[in-house]
Design an enzyme around this catalytic site. Structure first.
Site, PDB file in Angstrom:
ATOM      1  N   ILE A  14      60.299 -34.085   1.551  1.00 54.24           N
ATOM      2  CA  ILE A  14      60.191 -35.534   1.275  1.00 54.24           C
ATOM      3  C   ILE A  14      59.150 -36.080   2.246  1.00 54.24           C
ATOM      4  CG2 ILE A  14      61.459 -37.764   1.340  1.00 54.24           C
ATOM      5  CD1 ILE A  14      62.693 -35.884  -0.708  1.00 54.24           C
ATOM      6  N   HIS A  15      58.092 -36.695   1.736  1.00 52.82           N
ATOM      7  CA  HIS A  15      57.121 -37.235   2.690  1.00 52.82           C
ATOM      8  C   HIS A  15      56.419 -38.506   2.227  1.00 52.82           C
ATOM      9  CE1 HIS A  15      54.149 -35.296   0.080  1.00 52.82           C
ATOM     10  NE2 HIS A  15      53.276 -36.126   0.619  1.00 52.82           N
TER      11      HIS A  15
END
Ligand code: UD1
Length: 350
Positions: free
Chosen positions: A199-200
């Site tokens: 997740i970024h």
């Protein structure tokens, strides 16, 4: 013919690996500029070593900043290098701030621009990547879309006559890597089945409430989740006081490319907001759940190989769904896109 490739972030290093390989023996004088947008070693240096990319000829060392500061610093630095190098074409990759800065600097200096991975659209104008790809496509002289869908987006925007479908160069690298690591499963120290997650994206990491909800849902999944934590995720979690490693979630630093592929190949599913991972999961036939409202890689949605789940409260039912019975289709090319890119660049009358 001198072509300058401008890269700066992890996904661009993967694309560059395919192009640099294709450039060898082509007679093209290939110059590489690394803007330094990604400066952590495991997002940058490791990729050059692991994917055997020749060292960059110029490192601009730009680093982080607000979008304007980061893009502006790149523009100023690129102007100088482009002018001194006098390229026949500047090749830009994907949709990051490094892409936009290079396209803008080159176009204003009257150097022809080619855009690799052109034509992708999320139609979400709040995403920085969407600004970058739309603006870059309209500035470029030669557009190199990976798929028919991407080409059609360009046709609808009046850019069809500058567009040549070349296939997806990330597929070249993914297939080569898959074949070289096949017999060698990755030992992460997790026993039994597990899920791989990254997740970024700003829309998932930059609001404390959103990030907290995502983490809670991952931590409550009924299977271990190996979370490869991008520095942006680690930084925001620390800032908001959110514990990443809890419940089902085990945290790892970002892995080199080959190990990420190995990890996906041996996991039951992928949960991500990355464009690259969605597509790699599809190519490796691993079900993917995407924590976003839309995807640029719409082909992955067919037969539910990839399912969009912006509502993270009900993640379990989607993540734990049956693996699709239908086989995936060769929509991202045959693994030879880089050869077509080189051919197209050599033939194009800039
Ligand atoms: C960038 C791209 C995104 C791509 C992603 C892949 C833009 C607008 N976004 O997002 O499209 O999917 O790369 O990873 O260009 N940071 C570090 N070390 C690094 C890099 C980043 O600590 O080496 C942290 C910093 O806190 C920084 C934040 O990440 O402020 C954001 O970095 P940035 O390069 O602006 O965007 P990414 O989130 O990596």
């Amino acid at each position: 013919m001198r072509i300058i490739s401008v890269v700066g972030t992890r996904p661009q290093f993967v694309k560059l690996a395919a192009i640099a390989r294709g450039m060898r023996g082509s007679g093209i004088d290939h110059v590489i500029i690394n803007t330094g947008q990604h400066y952590d070693s495991n997002l940058s240096d490791v990729f050059f070593a692991d994917l055997e990319i020749p060292a960059a000829n110029f490192n601009l060392g730009i680093g982080s900043g607000s979008h304007g500061v980061q893009t502006g610093a790149m523009l100023a630095a690129l102007d100088k290098v482009f002018t001194n190098q006098n390229p026949d074409c500047v090749l830009v990759y994907g949709d990051t701030n490094s892409t936009l800065a290079a396209a803008l600097s080159a176009v204003k200096l009257h150097f022809p621009v080619a855009h690799l991975e052109a034509g992708l659209r999320s139609f979400n104008r709040a995403m920085p990547e969407e600004h970058n790809r739309v603006l870059t496509d309209h500035a470029a002289d030669l557009l190199l879309p990976p798929t028919e869908v991407a080409h059609q987006h360009l046709v609808r925007e009046g850019l069809g006559n500058r567009s040549v479908i070349v296939g997806d160069v990330m597929t070249d690298v993914c297939y080569l890597t898959r074949d070289s690591v096949k017999i060698n499963p990755l030992d992460l120290g997790i026993s039994g089945d597990y899920l791989t997650s990254t997740i970024h994206r700003a829309e998932n990491t930059d609001s404390p409430d959103r990030l907290k909800t995502i983490l809670k849902s991952l931590q409550e999944l009924p299977m271990p989740v190996a979370l490869l934590a991008h520095p942006r995720l680690q930084a925001r979690a620390k800032e908001f006081g959110i514990e990443l490693a809890s419940g089902s979630v085990q945290v790892f630093d970002p892995l080199p490319y080959a190990q990420t592929i190995q990890m996906m190949m041996s996991s039951k599913g992928v949960i991500t907001d990355s464009g690259g991972l969605q597509k790699e999961a599809y190519l490796l036939e691993v079900p993917c759940t995407t924590i976003r409202t839309e995807t640029e890689w719409v082909e992955t949605l067919e037969d539910s190989w990839n399912v969009l789940s912006p509502d993270v409260e009900n993640l379990e039912a989607i993540v734990m769904r049956q693996k699709p019975l239908a086989v995936t289709k060769p929509v991202y090319g045959d693994g030879n896109a880089s050869a077509r890119v080189i051919e197209t660049l050599l033939d194009f009358k800039f």
